[in-house]
Write an enzyme that holds these catalytic residues in place. Structure first.
Site, PDB file in Angstrom:
ATOM      1  N   HIS A  13      -7.438  52.453 -74.988  1.00 55.07           N
ATOM      2  CA  HIS A  13      -7.937  53.156 -73.804  1.00 55.07           C
ATOM      3  C   HIS A  13      -8.325  54.597 -74.117  1.00 55.07           C
ATOM      4  CE1 HIS A  13      -6.851  50.818 -69.965  1.00 55.07           C
ATOM      5  NE2 HIS A  13      -6.883  49.951 -70.971  1.00 55.07           N
ATOM      6  N   GLY A  72     -14.722  45.237 -71.742  1.00 53.87           N
ATOM      7  CA  GLY A  72     -14.379  46.612 -71.417  1.00 53.87           C
ATOM      8  C   GLY A  72     -14.301  46.950 -69.938  1.00 53.87           C
ATOM      9  N   GLU A  73     -13.938  48.229 -69.700  1.00 51.09           N
ATOM     10  CA  GLU A  73     -13.829  48.766 -68.346  1.00 51.09           C
ATOM     11  C   GLU A  73     -14.519  50.128 -68.273  1.00 51.09           C
ATOM     12  OE1 GLU A  73     -10.590  48.631 -70.002  1.00 51.09           O
ATOM     13  OE2 GLU A  73     -10.283  46.508 -69.614  1.00 51.09           O
ATOM     14  N   THR A 117      -5.130  37.459 -69.714  1.00 44.11           N
ATOM     15  CA  THR A 117      -3.994  38.171 -69.125  1.00 44.11           C
ATOM     16  C   THR A 117      -3.385  37.422 -67.951  1.00 44.11           C
ATOM     17  OG1 THR A 117      -5.545  39.461 -67.770  1.00 44.11           O
ATOM     18  CG2 THR A 117      -4.807  40.444 -69.859  1.00 44.11           C
TER      19      THR A 117
END
Length: 320
Positions: free
Chosen positions: A38, A106-107, A190
């Site tokens: 991150h 991604g974010e 997740t």
């Protein structure tokens, strides 16, 4: 037997602490270590976000047995895919072949620091091109590539482990599960959803590793654990369609302002009851995951958690 992992969560600990946690986790008996990648934490209260690849290099040097995995790296904005291949190969060498490159689309939270966040369709196109670049470079090929989003006039990775670094791709539906089967050596998810495993296997991934991750908050006081989980992990229930587009910690704070403590506790096992944490882990095992990494929520509680895991949790998980 399921391969049991521990999460080095960059959003809740500094770089030196993460290396120390890795050494402790290996000594406690964990089989693999996964590390988030991150630029920002999800929420300001988490308070950290060191550069994951520097920490991975230190962890590779400080450990000797555990497998390592980036969980996950986005190769479409903040990093050029050719550079991701070089970084992964270097960690592969430093770890003596223990590293797997985990990749995802991604974010906005982490990628907007270098420019605008692309539309989801464009992101998926960029991600597939990135996989087409990274795979041959990890295999030792000299690459010339010209796509709609990336150009690689001439690239070759000089330092690589004897066996090419394996790749794992994050999946949330049929399209990404198919990408994982086509380009990668493993799948990441997740959520403990058997349908993702089925999609992956149907697309050609049968017999390959499936990596999952489960968040818990162990501690002697369940009420305190619930507070910690709500303070630092209430974003988790938003779902990836929301999480991928919010830009910063303020946005996540605003999006989660109505999330209650009991809402978080309904999805995160909290407190001292080992049975409750085993059941949270078991959901991934029952869904068909071969590797499952635990997240212990709360940066300050990691040493306590690792001692407890060695004595009580890991022996129970080995029975699954």
């Amino acid at each position: 037997m399921v391969n049991i992992g521990y999460t080095l969560m960059c959003e809740q600990a500094g770089p030196k602490e993460l290396v120390d946690h890795a050494v402790r986790a290996e000594a406690a008996g964990f089989d693999h270590l996964v590390m988030s990648d991150h630029y920002y934490p999800w929420l300001e209260s988490q308070g950290h976000s060191p550069y994951a690849w520097s920490v991975l290099g230190a962890v590779a040097h400080a450990t000797s047995r555990t497998e390592l995995l980036s969980f996950v790296t986005c190769p479409i904005r903040r990093y050029h895919p050719a550079v991701v291949a070089q970084k992964a190969a270097t960690i592969g060498v430093l770890s003596d072949g223990r590293f797997t490159l985990g990749l995802g689309a991604g974010e906005n939270l982490n990628e907007h620091v270098v420019g605008a966040w692309p539309h989801v369709q464009q992101r998926h196109e960029m991600f597939e091109e990135a996989l087409q670049i990274i795979r041959p470079l990890l295999n030792g090929e000299t690459l010339t590539f010209s796509g709609n989003h990336y150009d690689v006039p001439d690239a070759y990775v000089w330092d690589r482990p004897d066996t090419p670094v394996p790749m794992a791709v994050a999946a949330s539906g049929r399209q990404s599960a198919t990408l994982a089967a086509e380009y990668a050596d493993a799948m990441i998810a997740t959520d403990p959803e058997a349908r993702l495993v089925e999609m992956y296997e149907q697309a050609g991934g049968a017999g390959r590793p499936r990596y999952g991750q489960v968040a818990i908050c162990y501690g002697p006081d369940e009420a305190e654990c619930r507070k910690i989980a709500h303070d630092q992990f209430r974003w988790f229930g938003l779902g990836w369609k929301v999480n991928t587009d919010l830009p910063d910690t303020d946005a996540f704070a605003a999006a989660t302002q109505s999330v209650r403590e009991e809402d978080v506790a309904a999805g995160v096992s909290c407190g001292p009851d080992v049975d409750r944490h085993v059941e949270a882990f078991r959901k991934f095992v029952d869904a068909g995951f071969t590797h499952v990494a635990l997240i212990q929520i709360g940066g300050d509680s990691q040493p306590m958690f690792l001692d407890w895991a060695q004595e009580q949790l890991l022996p129970r998980l080995r029975e699954l």
